[in-house]
Design a protein around this motif. Structure first.
Motif, mmCIF file in Angstrom:
data_model
loop_
_atom_site.group_PDB
_atom_site.id
_atom_site.type_symbol
_atom_site.label_atom_id
_atom_site.label_comp_id
_atom_site.label_asym_id
_atom_site.label_seq_id
_atom_site.Cartn_x
_atom_site.Cartn_y
_atom_site.Cartn_z
ATOM 1 N N ALA A 423 24.772 -68.677 -34.065
ATOM 2 C CA ALA A 423 25.061 -67.650 -33.050
ATOM 3 C C ALA A 423 26.501 -67.168 -33.121
ATOM 4 O O ALA A 423 26.881 -66.231 -32.428
ATOM 5 C CB ALA A 423 24.758 -68.217 -31.665
ATOM 6 N N LEU A 424 27.334 -67.775 -33.948
ATOM 7 C CA LEU A 424 28.729 -67.341 -34.053
ATOM 8 C C LEU A 424 28.799 -65.919 -34.599
ATOM 9 O O LEU A 424 28.055 -65.550 -35.496
ATOM 10 C CB LEU A 424 29.496 -68.266 -35.012
ATOM 11 N N SER A 425 29.701 -65.123 -34.028
ATOM 12 C CA SER A 425 29.850 -63.762 -34.549
ATOM 13 C C SER A 425 31.285 -63.585 -35.062
ATOM 14 O O SER A 425 32.178 -64.355 -34.727
ATOM 15 C CB SER A 425 29.559 -62.752 -33.446
ATOM 16 N N ASP A 426 31.501 -62.529 -35.839
ATOM 17 C CA ASP A 426 32.821 -62.305 -36.435
ATOM 18 C C ASP A 426 33.913 -62.125 -35.392
ATOM 19 O O ASP A 426 35.055 -62.502 -35.604
ATOM 20 C CB ASP A 426 32.788 -61.056 -37.320
ATOM 21 N N GLU A 427 33.536 -61.541 -34.241
ATOM 22 C CA GLU A 427 34.554 -61.204 -33.240
ATOM 23 C C GLU A 427 35.366 -62.405 -32.780
ATOM 24 O O GLU A 427 36.494 -62.252 -32.333
ATOM 25 C CB GLU A 427 33.927 -60.568 -31.987
ATOM 26 N N ILE A 428 34.801 -63.585 -32.831
ATOM 27 C CA ILE A 428 35.564 -64.717 -32.315
ATOM 28 C C ILE A 428 36.313 -65.463 -33.422
ATOM 29 O O ILE A 428 36.872 -66.510 -33.213
ATOM 30 C CB ILE A 428 34.685 -65.706 -31.502
ATOM 31 N N THR A 429 36.327 -64.890 -34.623
ATOM 32 C CA THR A 429 37.116 -65.505 -35.684
ATOM 33 C C THR A 429 38.594 -65.256 -35.390
ATOM 34 O O THR A 429 39.006 -64.121 -35.166
ATOM 35 C CB THR A 429 36.757 -64.894 -37.056
ATOM 36 N N ILE A 430 39.388 -66.309 -35.331
ATOM 37 C CA ILE A 430 40.815 -66.139 -35.022
ATOM 38 C C ILE A 430 41.596 -66.118 -36.335
ATOM 39 O O ILE A 430 41.587 -67.102 -37.076
ATOM 40 C CB ILE A 430 41.329 -67.277 -34.121
ATOM 41 N N PRO A 431 42.248 -64.990 -36.628
ATOM 42 C CA PRO A 431 43.008 -64.949 -37.893
ATOM 43 C C PRO A 431 44.218 -65.881 -37.827
ATOM 44 O O PRO A 431 44.861 -65.994 -36.783
ATOM 45 C CB PRO A 431 43.445 -63.484 -38.006
ATOM 46 N N ILE A 432 44.518 -66.552 -38.882
ATOM 47 C CA ILE A 432 45.687 -67.430 -38.901
ATOM 48 C C ILE A 432 46.888 -66.605 -39.342
ATOM 49 O O ILE A 432 46.926 -66.064 -40.448
ATOM 50 C CB ILE A 432 45.448 -68.630 -39.845
#
Ligand code: PLP
Length: 438
Positions: A423-432
């Motif tokens: 269910a993970l979506s790209d929007e919650i990916t936190i860029p480092i």
């Protein structure tokens, strides 16, 4: 009631013509329908235990707040709710379940050493009967929270009476001094004096929980004496409490002995409480549901090695943790007896851990691959402590009531085990972000 159906005080798992039943239902029929591993509970056995305790406590005003952690299945909770039980909860999740099952908020007490602000707020919103507070920090946080919304939180302090309790395993002892639980006896009065001064707190009770699987009455008597002394000191301070909460811990029969007698318990404890006019709150878990459950499992393989005979079954420590975690004893019986030899075996699961066993060096009737075994006395801390370790979906649960069987939780699927990841979506990916300049 027909033949083979549990009668009052009878065995919830009778055997007829060699076949094990739950009340009036043959266990092989349940497996044919819902597979293995399968938890099966007897509703009648749960009701009988509740009635036994309720009747024994009848001489005083009392609340039996079932400890949800023992078995939080909604079917089990609804069965107890219908009897008039309250709930002892230890998390926001248990609060949600208890309310969903129809247990009224005014019958819910909230225990636990690490309640979060969100959990305290949810319980405050629900209007529960009492917070069993375990530290000064929690007391102050609760007061602040209640004050912000112009409320007062009903509170008992969980006092640690420093009683050594004879429980079978060190992990289930909570009444001695060196434990994370409760407020040290020497600190209790100071914290009560603080509690009555805090604007968001209303003192309503005193509380203790001295351990689990206690088969003797004496430790409970000592805890009551301790709490009554504290109540007397509070009275001298002008503080009147409404209830005394003695926690859970009533022991049951795992190895063929007797459970603690509710009548003997009541005789001792009530003689102290009756003259005070206090309401007695109890938080039994295991006592109400432990003996009412079995775990059904299928023998996969037999194997010998190192002078041992192993029975490899399709249930493991992820389904029933007590044997490996607490060295908990559970009797193992064939679901259908064939009159074969009884031999010493290790009953082990499929999990990749040496600690994955359900019974060690146990003499049981020799079984063959494909046959069914019943692991007994698993109604408490069985499913509720289960996990999906080794990516094993958790078992289904069935509640039997006389001649009918209700699926009260279906078997988990492997898709459900990965659903929260998929269910993970790209929007919650936190860029480092690299801030370091070289
Ligand atoms: C605060 C509290 N109350 C009640 C219980 C229930 O104990 P039991 O299932 O032994 O009755 C527990 C068990 O851990 C507990 O911690």
């Amino acid at each position: 009631m027909g033949e083979g159906i549990l009668s009052v005080g009878g065995d919830p798992f009778p055997r007829q013509d060699g076949v094990l039943f739950c009340e009036g239902v043959p266990l092989p029929d349940l497996v044919a329908r819902w597979g293995t591993p399968l938890y099966v509970y007897s509703a009648t056995a749960i009701r009988e235990r509740y009635t036994e305790l309720d009747t024994a406590l009848a001489p005083v005003p009392h609340l039996i707040a079932y400890s949800v952690k023992a078995n939080g299945n909604l079917g089990v909770l609804r069965t107890l709710a219908a009897m008039g039980a309250g709930a002892d909860i230890v998390s926001g999740g248990e609060l949600h379940r208890a309310l969903l099952a129809g247990i009224p908020a005014e019958r819910i007490v909230f225990s636990g050493v690490g309640k979060t602000v969100n959990e305290l707020a949810a319980a405050l919103d629900a209007g529960i009967r009492c917070f069993n507070v375990e530290s000064e920090g929690e007391l102050r946080a609760l007061s602040d929270l209640a004050e912000m919304t112009d409320r007062t939180a009903p509170v008992a302090l969980r006092v640690n009476p420093n009683i050594e309790t004879p429980t079978p395993h060190a992990y289930t002892r909570t009444g001695h001094a060196a434990t994370k639980f409760g407020i040290p006896a020497e600190d209790a009065l100071r914290l009560y004096r603080l509690a009555v001064r805090l604007p968001g707190i209303r003192v309503v009770g005193v509380d203790a929980h001295i351990g689990s699987q206690i088969l003797e009455v004496e430790p409970f008597r000592r805890a009551v004496v301790h709490l009554l002394e504290l109540i007397e000191q509070l009275r001298m301070d002008g503080v009147e409490v409404e209830h005394l909460d003695l926690g859970g811990g009533l022991g049951i029969s795992y190895e063929g002995g007797e459970a603690i007698s509710a009548a003997a318990f009541a005789e001792t404890v009530l003689s102290l409480i009756e003259p005070t006019g206090l309401t007695l709150v109890m938080e039994p878990g295991r006592y109400l549901v432990g003996e009412a459950g079995v775990l059904l499992t299928r023998v996969l393989y037999m194997k010998e090695g190192g002078g041992k005979r192993f029975v490899i079954i399709d249930a493991g420590m992820n389904d029933l943790l007590r044997p490996s975690h607490y060295a908990g004893y559970h009797a193992v019986d064939p679901v259908e007896t064939h009159g074969r030899l009884r031999v010493p075996v290790d009953v082990v699961g499929p999990i990749c851990e040496t600690g994955d066993f359900l019974a060690l060096d146990r003499e049981i009737e020799l079984s063959e691959p494909g046959e069914l075994l019943a692991i007994r006395t698993v109604g408490a801390y069985g499913f509720s402590m289960s996990s999906t370790y080794n990516q094993r979906p958790r078992p289904a649960e069935v509640l039997v009531d006389r001649e009918s069987a209700h699926l009260v939780r279906r078997r988990e699927t492997v898709d459900e085990l990965v659903a929260a990841e998929l269910a993970l979506s790209d929007e919650i990916t936190i860029p480092i972000l690299t801030t370091h300049e070289s």
